[in-house]
Write a protein that holds these residues in place. Structure first.
Motif, PDB file in Angstrom:
ATOM      1  N   LYS A   9       0.824  -1.205   0.000  1.00  0.00           N
ATOM      2  CA  LYS A   9       0.000   0.000   0.000  1.00  0.00           C
ATOM      3  C   LYS A   9       0.860   1.258   0.000  1.00  0.00           C
ATOM      4  CE  LYS A   9      -4.024  -1.985   2.323  1.00  0.00           C
ATOM      5  NZ  LYS A   9      -4.662  -2.251   1.035  1.00  0.00           N
ATOM      6  N   PHE A  10       2.000   1.199   0.632  1.00  0.00           N
ATOM      7  CA  PHE A  10       2.917   2.333   0.692  1.00  0.00           C
ATOM      8  C   PHE A  10       4.343   1.838   0.451  1.00  0.00           C
ATOM      9  CE2 PHE A  10      -0.141   5.310   2.318  1.00  0.00           C
ATOM     10  CZ  PHE A  10      -1.008   4.543   3.070  1.00  0.00           C
ATOM     11  N   GLN A  11       5.129   2.635  -0.241  1.00  0.00           N
ATOM     12  CA  GLN A  11       6.522   2.278  -0.489  1.00  0.00           C
ATOM     13  C   GLN A  11       7.325   3.552  -0.716  1.00  0.00           C
ATOM     14  OE1 GLN A  11       7.860  -1.106  -0.659  1.00  0.00           O
ATOM     15  NE2 GLN A  11       9.725   0.097  -0.460  1.00  0.00           N
ATOM     16  N   VAL A  12       8.513   3.587  -0.101  1.00  0.00           N
ATOM     17  CA  VAL A  12       9.447   4.680  -0.341  1.00  0.00           C
ATOM     18  C   VAL A  12      10.709   4.087  -0.954  1.00  0.00           C
ATOM     19  CG1 VAL A  12      10.806   6.548   0.661  1.00  0.00           C
ATOM     20  CG2 VAL A  12       8.534   6.026   1.597  1.00  0.00           C
ATOM     21  N   LEU A  13      11.121   4.649  -2.075  1.00  0.00           N
ATOM     22  CA  LEU A  13      12.315   4.176  -2.775  1.00  0.00           C
ATOM     23  C   LEU A  13      13.315   5.314  -2.932  1.00  0.00           C
ATOM     24  CD1 LEU A  13      10.880   2.124  -5.799  1.00  0.00           C
ATOM     25  CD2 LEU A  13      11.889   1.213  -3.705  1.00  0.00           C
ATOM     26  N   LYS A  14      14.555   4.932  -3.131  1.00  0.00           N
ATOM     27  CA  LYS A  14      15.566   5.910  -3.512  1.00  0.00           C
ATOM     28  C   LYS A  14      15.734   5.862  -5.031  1.00  0.00           C
ATOM     29  CE  LYS A  14      18.145   5.651   0.822  1.00  0.00           C
ATOM     30  NZ  LYS A  14      19.453   5.335   1.463  1.00  0.00           N
ATOM     31  N   THR A  15      16.112   6.973  -5.604  1.00  0.00           N
ATOM     32  CA  THR A  15      16.337   7.024  -7.048  1.00  0.00           C
ATOM     33  C   THR A  15      17.289   5.913  -7.478  1.00  0.00           C
ATOM     34  OG1 THR A  15      15.975   9.418  -7.126  1.00  0.00           O
ATOM     35  CG2 THR A  15      17.243   8.446  -8.914  1.00  0.00           C
ATOM     36  N   GLY A 106      -5.018   0.754  -4.324  1.00  0.00           N
ATOM     37  CA  GLY A 106      -3.944   1.679  -4.672  1.00  0.00           C
ATOM     38  C   GLY A 106      -2.652   1.413  -3.912  1.00  0.00           C
ATOM     39  N   SER A 107      -1.551   1.798  -4.547  1.00  0.00           N
ATOM     40  CA  SER A 107      -0.220   1.718  -3.938  1.00  0.00           C
ATOM     41  C   SER A 107       0.429   3.092  -4.058  1.00  0.00           C
ATOM     42  CB  SER A 107       0.647   0.676  -4.652  1.00  0.00           C
ATOM     43  OG  SER A 107       0.104  -0.613  -4.548  1.00  0.00           O
ATOM     44  N   ARG A 108       0.735   3.691  -2.917  1.00  0.00           N
ATOM     45  CA  ARG A 108       1.331   5.039  -2.932  1.00  0.00           C
ATOM     46  C   ARG A 108       2.838   4.899  -2.901  1.00  0.00           C
ATOM     47  NH1 ARG A 108      -0.471  10.139  -2.090  1.00  0.00           N
ATOM     48  NH2 ARG A 108      -2.547   9.343  -1.554  1.00  0.00           N
TER      49      ARG A 108
ATOM     50  N   GLY B  41      -8.188   8.073  -0.721  1.00  0.00           N
ATOM     51  CA  GLY B  41      -7.359   6.941  -0.341  1.00  0.00           C
ATOM     52  C   GLY B  41      -7.880   5.589  -0.800  1.00  0.00           C
ATOM     53  N   ARG B  42      -8.893   5.579  -1.650  1.00  0.00           N
ATOM     54  CA  ARG B  42      -9.473   4.318  -2.128  1.00  0.00           C
ATOM     55  C   ARG B  42      -9.449   4.279  -3.650  1.00  0.00           C
ATOM     56  NH1 ARG B  42     -12.779   2.220   1.929  1.00  0.00           N
ATOM     57  NH2 ARG B  42     -12.587   0.266   0.785  1.00  0.00           N
ATOM     58  N   GLY B  43      -9.729   3.108  -4.203  1.00  0.00           N
ATOM     59  CA  GLY B  43      -9.847   2.992  -5.651  1.00  0.00           C
ATOM     60  C   GLY B  43     -11.234   3.416  -6.119  1.00  0.00           C
ATOM     61  N   SER B  85     -18.762  13.163  -0.144  1.00  0.00           N
ATOM     62  CA  SER B  85     -17.473  13.825  -0.369  1.00  0.00           C
ATOM     63  C   SER B  85     -16.515  12.831  -1.011  1.00  0.00           C
ATOM     64  CB  SER B  85     -16.893  14.337   0.948  1.00  0.00           C
ATOM     65  OG  SER B  85     -17.706  15.354   1.503  1.00  0.00           O
ATOM     66  N   ALA B  86     -16.084  13.151  -2.244  1.00  0.00           N
ATOM     67  CA  ALA B  86     -15.272  12.212  -3.020  1.00  0.00           C
ATOM     68  C   ALA B  86     -14.920  12.877  -4.342  1.00  0.00           C
ATOM     69  CB  ALA B  86     -16.032  10.918  -3.288  1.00  0.00           C
TER      70      ALA B  86
END
Lengths: 112, 111
Positions: A9-15, A106-108, B41-43, B85-86
């Motif tokens: 869901k969340f990921q932080v990468l370096k260049t 989603g994946s941020r 935060g959702r699809g 709200s969306a």
């Protein structure tokens, strides 16, 4: 019935680092796709697949690779991450033709 | 060029009020049009589909219209709630399966 599942869901990468975003669906959909969503840009198609073994490029494919070895899975690979790839990524699937798109959560991704 | 334009870009309304979101498209040949709702935060999730022959379709407090002659669609929300709200995304499906996305309208419902 889980629908479309994305990890992480969340990921932080370096260049320059590489990583794979995973996507799996349990609805037996033939069509799967990856989108990125950026503020003010809407959803843009990166790559898509119409079935196992078949993939094609979308609107913004540069810097990304995909493969489709099974109906269920459609991973997205970032080969060498760049700050411009900071975005929210969505995987989606549908039966085919004009069917409803089912999106994952989603994946941020943040690239420093 | 195939395009989908949504307006307004953002909208703030009071709870209980009605609102209408617009979608104009230049996609050809046209197959159908979908409205999606995307919570923060959702699809996105499909609200309704409009085919060429349909003028109006309701889904609870949501009513979508389609004018295929003028290539316009609208999404009307009645008696808005905080949960409305969306972001609302209009997607036009081109015959041959290509999907053309609008950039969305962000709706904020305040109490």
């Amino acid at each position: 019935n889980a629908g479309v599942t994305q990890t992480p869901k969340f990921q932080v990468l370096k260049t320059g680092q590489s990583m794979t975003l995973q996507c799996a669906q349990d609805m037996n959909h033939e069509y799967m796709s990856w989108y990125r969503q950026d503020p003010g840009m809407g959803l843009r198609l990166i790559h898509y697949s119409v079935g196992a073994g078949i993939t094609d490029q979308g609107e913004v494919p540069n810097g990304y690779n995909v493969s489709r070895s099974t109906t269920e899975d459609f991973p997205l690979r970032l080969l060498s991450a760049a700050p411009s790839q900071t975005s929210v990524y969505f995987c989606a699937s549908r039966v085919g033709g004009t069917g409803e798109l089912f999106f994952g959560e989603g994946s941020r991704l943040t690239v420093l | 060029k195939n395009q989908v334009e949504q307006s307004p870009q953002s909208l703030i309304i009071l709870e209980g009020k009605n609102c209408t979101l617009q979608c104009n498209y230049t996609v050809s040949p046209f197959s159908n049009l979908r409205w999606y709702k995307q919570d923060t935060g959702r699809g996105p999730v499909s609200l309704t589909i409009m085919t060429f022959s349909e003028n109006t379709k309701s889904n609870g407090r949501y009513t979508a219209t389609l004018d295929a002659d003028t290539k316009q669609s609208s999404l009307h929300i009645t008696a808005s709630q905080l949960s409305d709200s969306a972001s609302y995304i209009c997607v036009v499906i081109q015959a041959g399966t290509a999907l053309i996305f609008g950039k969305g309208t962000t709706l904020s419902v305040s109490s």
